[in-house]
Design a protein around this motif. Structure first.
Motif, PDB file in Angstrom:
ATOM      1  N   TRP A   1       0.836  -1.195   0.000  1.00  0.00           N
ATOM      2  CA  TRP A   1       0.000   0.000   0.000  1.00  0.00           C
ATOM      3  C   TRP A   1       0.873   1.247   0.000  1.00  0.00           C
ATOM      4  CZ3 TRP A   1      -5.232  -0.072  -0.489  1.00  0.00           C
ATOM      5  CH2 TRP A   1      -5.884  -1.280  -0.243  1.00  0.00           C
ATOM      6  N   PHE A   2       0.437   2.220  -0.786  1.00  0.00           N
ATOM      7  CA  PHE A   2       1.077   3.525  -0.850  1.00  0.00           C
ATOM      8  C   PHE A   2      -0.020   4.575  -0.684  1.00  0.00           C
ATOM      9  CE2 PHE A   2       5.386   2.517  -2.456  1.00  0.00           C
ATOM     10  CZ  PHE A   2       5.206   1.174  -2.695  1.00  0.00           C
ATOM     11  N   ARG A   3       0.385   5.816  -0.448  1.00  0.00           N
ATOM     12  CA  ARG A   3      -0.603   6.883  -0.357  1.00  0.00           C
ATOM     13  C   ARG A   3      -0.022   8.183  -0.895  1.00  0.00           C
ATOM     14  NH1 ARG A   3      -0.826   7.633   6.274  1.00  0.00           N
ATOM     15  NH2 ARG A   3       1.219   8.636   6.517  1.00  0.00           N
ATOM     16  N   GLN A   4      -0.933   9.049  -1.314  1.00  0.00           N
ATOM     17  CA  GLN A   4      -0.524  10.350  -1.827  1.00  0.00           C
ATOM     18  C   GLN A   4      -1.467  11.407  -1.299  1.00  0.00           C
ATOM     19  OE1 GLN A   4      -0.125  10.653  -6.105  1.00  0.00           O
ATOM     20  NE2 GLN A   4       1.256  12.389  -5.898  1.00  0.00           N
TER      21      GLN A   4
ATOM     22  N   GLU B   1       4.263  13.967  -2.678  1.00  0.00           N
ATOM     23  CA  GLU B   1       4.592  12.813  -3.499  1.00  0.00           C
ATOM     24  C   GLU B   1       3.979  11.547  -2.892  1.00  0.00           C
ATOM     25  OE1 GLU B   1       8.843  14.312  -5.397  1.00  0.00           O
ATOM     26  OE2 GLU B   1       8.772  12.507  -4.165  1.00  0.00           O
ATOM     27  N   ARG B   2       3.837  10.551  -3.751  1.00  0.00           N
ATOM     28  CA  ARG B   2       3.342   9.272  -3.285  1.00  0.00           C
ATOM     29  C   ARG B   2       4.359   8.673  -2.327  1.00  0.00           C
ATOM     30  NH1 ARG B   2       0.881   5.262  -7.706  1.00  0.00           N
ATOM     31  NH2 ARG B   2      -0.165   7.233  -8.137  1.00  0.00           N
ATOM     32  N   GLU B   3       3.884   8.096  -1.233  1.00  0.00           N
ATOM     33  CA  GLU B   3       4.793   7.522  -0.250  1.00  0.00           C
ATOM     34  C   GLU B   3       4.385   6.104   0.126  1.00  0.00           C
ATOM     35  OE1 GLU B   3       4.763   9.799   3.377  1.00  0.00           O
ATOM     36  OE2 GLU B   3       2.694   9.283   3.846  1.00  0.00           O
ATOM     37  N   PHE B   4       5.362   5.343   0.541  1.00  0.00           N
ATOM     38  CA  PHE B   4       5.156   3.960   0.956  1.00  0.00           C
ATOM     39  C   PHE B   4       4.422   3.927   2.291  1.00  0.00           C
ATOM     40  CE2 PHE B   4       5.994  -0.368   1.865  1.00  0.00           C
ATOM     41  CZ  PHE B   4       6.457  -0.439   3.170  1.00  0.00           C
ATOM     42  N   VAL B   5       3.514   2.959   2.425  1.00  0.00           N
ATOM     43  CA  VAL B   5       2.783   2.780   3.685  1.00  0.00           C
ATOM     44  C   VAL B   5       3.128   1.420   4.309  1.00  0.00           C
ATOM     45  CG1 VAL B   5       0.524   2.583   4.765  1.00  0.00           C
ATOM     46  CG2 VAL B   5       0.894   4.273   2.938  1.00  0.00           C
TER      47      VAL B   5
ATOM     48  N   VAL C   1      -5.041   9.749  -0.853  1.00  0.00           N
ATOM     49  CA  VAL C   1      -5.534   8.682  -1.714  1.00  0.00           C
ATOM     50  C   VAL C   1      -4.617   7.493  -1.492  1.00  0.00           C
ATOM     51  CG1 VAL C   1      -5.993   7.930  -4.067  1.00  0.00           C
ATOM     52  CG2 VAL C   1      -6.442  10.306  -3.409  1.00  0.00           C
ATOM     53  N   TYR C   2      -5.203   6.359  -1.171  1.00  0.00           N
ATOM     54  CA  TYR C   2      -4.437   5.155  -0.886  1.00  0.00           C
ATOM     55  C   TYR C   2      -4.479   4.237  -2.112  1.00  0.00           C
ATOM     56  CZ  TYR C   2      -3.802   6.383   3.974  1.00  0.00           C
ATOM     57  OH  TYR C   2      -3.417   7.020   5.136  1.00  0.00           O
ATOM     58  N   TYR C   3      -3.298   3.766  -2.484  1.00  0.00           N
ATOM     59  CA  TYR C   3      -3.158   2.915  -3.657  1.00  0.00           C
ATOM     60  C   TYR C   3      -2.623   1.545  -3.257  1.00  0.00           C
ATOM     61  CZ  TYR C   3      -3.417   7.292  -6.301  1.00  0.00           C
ATOM     62  OH  TYR C   3      -3.810   8.490  -6.817  1.00  0.00           O
ATOM     63  N   CYS C   4      -3.189   0.548  -3.869  1.00  0.00           N
ATOM     64  CA  CYS C   4      -2.682  -0.805  -3.756  1.00  0.00           C
ATOM     65  C   CYS C   4      -1.743  -1.032  -4.938  1.00  0.00           C
ATOM     66  CB  CYS C   4      -3.868  -1.766  -3.809  1.00  0.00           C
ATOM     67  SG  CYS C   4      -3.449  -3.487  -3.811  1.00  0.00           S
ATOM     68  N   ALA C   5      -0.667  -1.764  -4.704  1.00  0.00           N
ATOM     69  CA  ALA C   5       0.289  -2.012  -5.767  1.00  0.00           C
ATOM     70  C   ALA C   5       0.832  -3.429  -5.682  1.00  0.00           C
ATOM     71  CB  ALA C   5       1.444  -1.012  -5.689  1.00  0.00           C
TER      72      ALA C   5
ATOM     73  N   GLY D   1      -6.896   3.694  -6.750  1.00  0.00           N
ATOM     74  CA  GLY D   1      -6.836   4.502  -5.541  1.00  0.00           C
ATOM     75  C   GLY D   1      -8.186   4.644  -4.864  1.00  0.00           C
ATOM     76  N   THR D   2      -8.139   4.830  -3.560  1.00  0.00           N
ATOM     77  CA  THR D   2      -9.349   5.071  -2.782  1.00  0.00           C
ATOM     78  C   THR D   2      -9.062   6.187  -1.777  1.00  0.00           C
ATOM     79  OG1 THR D   2     -11.081   4.025  -1.428  1.00  0.00           O
ATOM     80  CG2 THR D   2      -8.824   3.277  -1.067  1.00  0.00           C
ATOM     81  N   GLN D   3      -9.989   7.125  -1.673  1.00  0.00           N
ATOM     82  CA  GLN D   3      -9.775   8.308  -0.835  1.00  0.00           C
ATOM     83  C   GLN D   3     -10.056   8.000   0.627  1.00  0.00           C
ATOM     84  OE1 GLN D   3      -8.835  11.656  -1.732  1.00  0.00           O
ATOM     85  NE2 GLN D   3      -8.682  11.842   0.503  1.00  0.00           N
ATOM     86  N   VAL D   4      -9.130   8.400   1.472  1.00  0.00           N
ATOM     87  CA  VAL D   4      -9.313   8.338   2.920  1.00  0.00           C
ATOM     88  C   VAL D   4      -9.191   9.756   3.458  1.00  0.00           C
ATOM     89  CG1 VAL D   4      -8.326   7.543   5.102  1.00  0.00           C
ATOM     90  CG2 VAL D   4      -8.457   5.987   3.149  1.00  0.00           C
ATOM     91  N   THR D   5     -10.224  10.199   4.152  1.00  0.00           N
ATOM     92  CA  THR D   5     -10.216  11.533   4.737  1.00  0.00           C
ATOM     93  C   THR D   5     -10.460  11.412   6.231  1.00  0.00           C
ATOM     94  OG1 THR D   5     -11.095  12.477   2.688  1.00  0.00           O
ATOM     95  CG2 THR D   5     -11.248  13.828   4.682  1.00  0.00           C
ATOM     96  N   VAL D   6      -9.540  11.976   7.001  1.00  0.00           N
ATOM     97  CA  VAL D   6      -9.634  11.937   8.458  1.00  0.00           C
ATOM     98  C   VAL D   6      -9.868  13.349   8.964  1.00  0.00           C
ATOM     99  CG1 VAL D   6      -8.532  11.225  10.607  1.00  0.00           C
ATOM    100  CG2 VAL D   6      -8.036   9.988   8.484  1.00  0.00           C
ATOM    101  N   SER D   7     -11.001  13.560   9.593  1.00  0.00           N
ATOM    102  CA  SER D   7     -11.331  14.892  10.092  1.00  0.00           C
ATOM    103  C   SER D   7     -10.868  15.045  11.538  1.00  0.00           C
ATOM    104  CB  SER D   7     -12.830  15.129   9.993  1.00  0.00           C
ATOM    105  OG  SER D   7     -13.520  14.209  10.818  1.00  0.00           O
ATOM    106  N   SER D   8     -10.517  16.277  11.871  1.00  0.00           N
ATOM    107  CA  SER D   8     -10.007  16.528  13.235  1.00  0.00           C
ATOM    108  C   SER D   8     -11.122  16.901  14.191  1.00  0.00           C
ATOM    109  CB  SER D   8      -8.966  17.641  13.195  1.00  0.00           C
ATOM    110  OG  SER D   8      -9.513  18.802  12.615  1.00  0.00           O
TER     111      SER D   8
END
Length: 120
Positions: free
Chosen positions: A36-39, A44-48, A93-97, A113-120
């Motif tokens: 899994w990666f995310r952007q 930039e896209r980063e490793f998760v 946005v989380y990406y599977c690879a 990709g699938t969007q993940v939104t975390v509200s405070s």
């Protein structure tokens, strides 16, 4: 090639949990490992997290260690990312690879990709 389809994203409050799924089809699963990666916006896209080539090995980014868990169901050819104690900075946005043997992640297959939104 491997076709990857993610699901499970959404909006969650800080401290909450989400589980992402990634269903794979195509090539034999023994010829690739998944991760899994995310952007995040403007970044930039980063490793998760990912599985390693050694049986049972998993790797995590420091930022998610202890909060996220990667797992898989081989019978369903599906990989999961359980995300707990979510923080606003996990919004992305989380990406599977899929990484093929002898290749890099960028040379592998990617989901939409699938969007993940975390509200405070």
């Amino acid at each position: 090639q491997v076709q990857l389809v993610e699901s499970g994203g959404g909006l969650v409050q800080a401290g909450g949990s989400l589980r992402l799924s990634c269903a794979a089809s195509g090539r034999t699963s023994s010829t690739y490992v998944m991760g899994w990666f995310r952007q995040a916006p403007g970044k930039e896209r980063e490793f998760v997290a990912c599985f390693g080539w050694s049986a049972g090995s998993t790797y995590y980014a420091d930022s998610v260690k202890g909060r996220f868990t990667i797992s898989r169901d081989n019978a369903k050819n599906t990989v999961y990312l359980q995300m707990n104690s979510l923080k606003p900075e996990d919004t992305a946005v989380y990406y599977c690879a899929a990484q093929f043997k002898g290749s890099s992640w960028s040379g592998g297959s990617w989901g939409q990709g699938t969007q993940v939104t975390v509200s405070s």
